[in-house]
Design a protein around this motif. Structure first.
Motif, PDB file in Angstrom:
ATOM      1  N   PHE A  80       0.837  -1.204   0.000  1.00 34.56           N
ATOM      2  CA  PHE A  80       0.000   0.000   0.000  1.00 34.56           C
ATOM      3  C   PHE A  80       0.870   1.251   0.000  1.00 34.56           C
ATOM      4  CE2 PHE A  80      -2.288   3.126   2.771  1.00 34.56           C
ATOM      5  CZ  PHE A  80      -3.369   3.384   1.941  1.00 34.56           C
ATOM      6  N   VAL A  81       1.874   1.278   0.863  1.00 34.59           N
ATOM      7  CA  VAL A  81       2.769   2.439   0.937  1.00 34.59           C
ATOM      8  C   VAL A  81       3.617   2.543  -0.330  1.00 34.59           C
ATOM      9  CG1 VAL A  81       4.638   3.542   2.235  1.00 34.59           C
ATOM     10  CG2 VAL A  81       2.823   2.326   3.458  1.00 34.59           C
ATOM     11  N   ASP A  82       4.066   1.412  -0.858  1.00 35.17           N
ATOM     12  CA  ASP A  82       4.874   1.433  -2.082  1.00 35.17           C
ATOM     13  C   ASP A  82       4.089   2.014  -3.256  1.00 35.17           C
ATOM     14  OD1 ASP A  82       7.094   0.358  -0.837  1.00 35.17           O
ATOM     15  OD2 ASP A  82       6.647  -1.706  -1.430  1.00 35.17           O
ATOM     16  N   ILE A  83       2.803   1.677  -3.336  1.00 35.05           N
ATOM     17  CA  ILE A  83       1.955   2.220  -4.417  1.00 35.05           C
ATOM     18  C   ILE A  83       1.840   3.729  -4.269  1.00 35.05           C
ATOM     19  CG2 ILE A  83      -0.395   2.267  -5.344  1.00 35.05           C
ATOM     20  CD1 ILE A  83      -0.576  -0.727  -4.483  1.00 35.05           C
ATOM     21  N   GLN A  84       1.646   4.192  -3.037  1.00 34.23           N
ATOM     22  CA  GLN A  84       1.553   5.639  -2.814  1.00 34.23           C
ATOM     23  C   GLN A  84       2.878   6.327  -3.142  1.00 34.23           C
ATOM     24  OE1 GLN A  84       0.763   7.024   1.215  1.00 34.23           O
ATOM     25  NE2 GLN A  84      -0.625   8.593   0.422  1.00 34.23           N
ATOM     26  N   MET A  85       3.977   5.706  -2.781  1.00 33.78           N
ATOM     27  CA  MET A  85       5.281   6.284  -3.086  1.00 33.78           C
ATOM     28  C   MET A  85       5.493   6.385  -4.597  1.00 33.78           C
ATOM     29  SD  MET A  85       6.709   7.080  -0.239  1.00 33.78           S
ATOM     30  CE  MET A  85       8.328   7.436  -0.885  1.00 33.78           C
ATOM     31  N   GLU A 188       4.830   5.061   9.957  1.00 34.30           N
ATOM     32  CA  GLU A 188       6.222   4.624  10.145  1.00 34.30           C
ATOM     33  C   GLU A 188       6.838   4.226   8.804  1.00 34.30           C
ATOM     34  OE1 GLU A 188       6.381   1.429  12.896  1.00 34.30           O
ATOM     35  OE2 GLU A 188       5.599   2.599  14.593  1.00 34.30           O
ATOM     36  N   LEU A 189       6.084   3.447   8.029  1.00 33.45           N
ATOM     37  CA  LEU A 189       6.593   2.995   6.731  1.00 33.45           C
ATOM     38  C   LEU A 189       6.779   4.160   5.767  1.00 33.45           C
ATOM     39  CD1 LEU A 189       4.463  -0.243   6.243  1.00 33.45           C
ATOM     40  CD2 LEU A 189       6.959  -0.142   6.446  1.00 33.45           C
ATOM     41  N   PHE A 190       5.810   5.093   5.748  1.00 37.16           N
ATOM     42  CA  PHE A 190       5.945   6.248   4.855  1.00 37.16           C
ATOM     43  C   PHE A 190       7.195   7.048   5.209  1.00 37.16           C
ATOM     44  CE2 PHE A 190       5.484  10.834   4.382  1.00 37.16           C
ATOM     45  CZ  PHE A 190       5.435  10.926   3.001  1.00 37.16           C
ATOM     46  N   CYS A 191       7.387   7.336   6.485  1.00 34.75           N
ATOM     47  CA  CYS A 191       8.546   8.131   6.912  1.00 34.75           C
ATOM     48  C   CYS A 191       9.853   7.408   6.597  1.00 34.75           C
ATOM     49  CB  CYS A 191       8.450   8.449   8.400  1.00 34.75           C
ATOM     50  SG  CYS A 191       7.124   9.602   8.822  1.00 34.75           S
ATOM     51  N   LEU A 192       9.850   6.078   6.764  1.00 34.00           N
ATOM     52  CA  LEU A 192      11.055   5.298   6.477  1.00 34.00           C
ATOM     53  C   LEU A 192      11.370   5.302   4.986  1.00 34.00           C
ATOM     54  CD1 LEU A 192      13.243   3.302   7.521  1.00 34.00           C
ATOM     55  CD2 LEU A 192      11.596   1.460   7.087  1.00 34.00           C
ATOM     56  N   LYS A 193      10.364   5.026   4.158  1.00 24.86           N
ATOM     57  CA  LYS A 193      10.590   4.892   2.720  1.00 24.86           C
ATOM     58  C   LYS A 193      10.849   6.236   2.039  1.00 24.86           C
ATOM     59  CE  LYS A 193       7.825   0.647   2.230  1.00 24.86           C
ATOM     60  NZ  LYS A 193       8.808  -0.226   1.550  1.00 24.86           N
ATOM     61  N   SER A 194      10.315   7.312   2.600  1.00 25.88           N
ATOM     62  CA  SER A 194      10.490   8.635   1.995  1.00 25.88           C
ATOM     63  C   SER A 194      11.586   9.447   2.678  1.00 25.88           C
ATOM     64  CB  SER A 194       9.180   9.419   2.058  1.00 25.88           C
ATOM     65  OG  SER A 194       8.795   9.641   3.402  1.00 25.88           O
ATOM     66  N   GLN A 199       7.945  14.411  12.609  1.00 25.59           N
ATOM     67  CA  GLN A 199       7.563  15.751  13.078  1.00 25.59           C
ATOM     68  C   GLN A 199       7.090  16.637  11.923  1.00 25.59           C
ATOM     69  OE1 GLN A 199      10.313  14.036  13.760  1.00 25.59           O
ATOM     70  NE2 GLN A 199      11.310  14.661  15.670  1.00 25.59           N
ATOM     71  N   TYR A 200       7.697  16.434  10.750  1.00 23.35           N
ATOM     72  CA  TYR A 200       7.304  17.240   9.590  1.00 23.35           C
ATOM     73  C   TYR A 200       5.901  16.859   9.129  1.00 23.35           C
ATOM     74  CZ  TYR A 200       7.232  19.147   4.873  1.00 23.35           C
ATOM     75  OH  TYR A 200       6.871  19.819   3.729  1.00 23.35           O
ATOM     76  N   VAL A 201       5.608  15.550   9.070  1.00 24.67           N
ATOM     77  CA  VAL A 201       4.262  15.114   8.695  1.00 24.67           C
ATOM     78  C   VAL A 201       3.252  15.661   9.703  1.00 24.67           C
ATOM     79  CG1 VAL A 201       2.766  13.137   8.212  1.00 24.67           C
ATOM     80  CG2 VAL A 201       5.203  13.021   7.649  1.00 24.67           C
ATOM     81  N   ASN A 202       3.619  15.644  10.988  1.00 19.55           N
ATOM     82  CA  ASN A 202       2.712  16.136  12.026  1.00 19.55           C
ATOM     83  C   ASN A 202       2.334  17.601  11.818  1.00 19.55           C
ATOM     84  OD1 ASN A 202       2.638  13.692  13.326  1.00 19.55           O
ATOM     85  ND2 ASN A 202       4.078  14.251  14.943  1.00 19.55           N
TER      86      ASN A 202
END
Length: 229
Positions: A80-85, A188-194, A199-202
């Protein structure tokens, strides 16, 4: 046959419908895996978009079918995260910009002038990006075909903007569905992969929460207000 017709009731203006078709066509032209637009038609007096039919199951259905198989569900969430990335790897400056949309939604949010000013100030301070942002990215909008290809549906909310803003919205949508642990693992996965700081997403959370609040769903108002605060 091999087509799908999405018909709109009379609460939708013709310009809204044509704009949705145009947005999907632009995403299609950018090279993303989406159903191809075939024509704009009228069906029994209703405007409709006829498009390619994609056979398969939604990712939401696959997650439900996994039941207690945590490994399969973890693999699906990572996909799911990979598709969004992959979506974020494309840019389309001709799409409406996320900031312009959010500015309008903040003005319509119903919060008092002081809160709206703070939200607008935060929004204005954010960097300008032009990545394709789905605007309603959740597992029910992804079809996995029998050949294991992924297609993303429902591009009515697509904008050009900042990936972290779209990720913040996906996180909030998962939280609103009561999927707290899934939402946390997703982020967690989004922040790791990107390689993005949590804190920035927040920083985007109050902005997207204010935008979501304009849907005026009673069951969401209190939760979203906490994020806006």
């Amino acid at each position: 046959d091999d087509t799908f017709v999405k018909a709109f009731d009379h609460s939708f203006s013709l310009s809204d419908i044509l704009n949705e078709a145009l947005n999907q066509a632009r995403v299609q032209d950018a090279g993303l895996n989406v159903p191809k637009i075939l024509e704009i038609i009228q069906v029994e007096g209703f405007w409709a978009i006829r498009q390619e039919y994609i056979a398969g199951k939604t990712m939401e259905t696959l997650i439900q079918e996994a039941g207690n198989d945590e490994e399969t569900k973890a693999d699906l969430l990572e996909r799911f995260v990979d598709i969004q990335m992959k979506i974020f790897s494309y840019e389309e400056p001709l799409l409406r910009h996320w900031k312009h949309k959010m500015k309008r939604l903040i003005d319509e949010s119903g919060y008092n002038a002081t809160i709206r000013y703070e939200l607008q100030s935060r929004l204005n301070a954010m960097p300008n990006h032009y990545k394709i942002c789905h605007g309603d990215f959740n597992p029910s909008n992804i079809i996995i075909t029998p050949e294991d290809e992924a297609y993303v549906l429902d591009w009515s909310h697509v904008t050009s903007g900042n990936a972290s803003a779209d990720a913040a919205l996906t996180y909030l949508l998962l939280m609103l569905e009561g999927k707290d642990s899934v939402a946390e693992r997703y982020l967690e996965l989004f922040c790791l992969k990107s390689d993005t700081a949590r804190q920035y997403v927040n920083q985007w959370m109050p902005i997207v929460a204010a935008g979501q609040s304009t849907k005026k769903k009673d069951e969401e108002i209190e939760f979203l207000a906490r994020w806006v605060d």
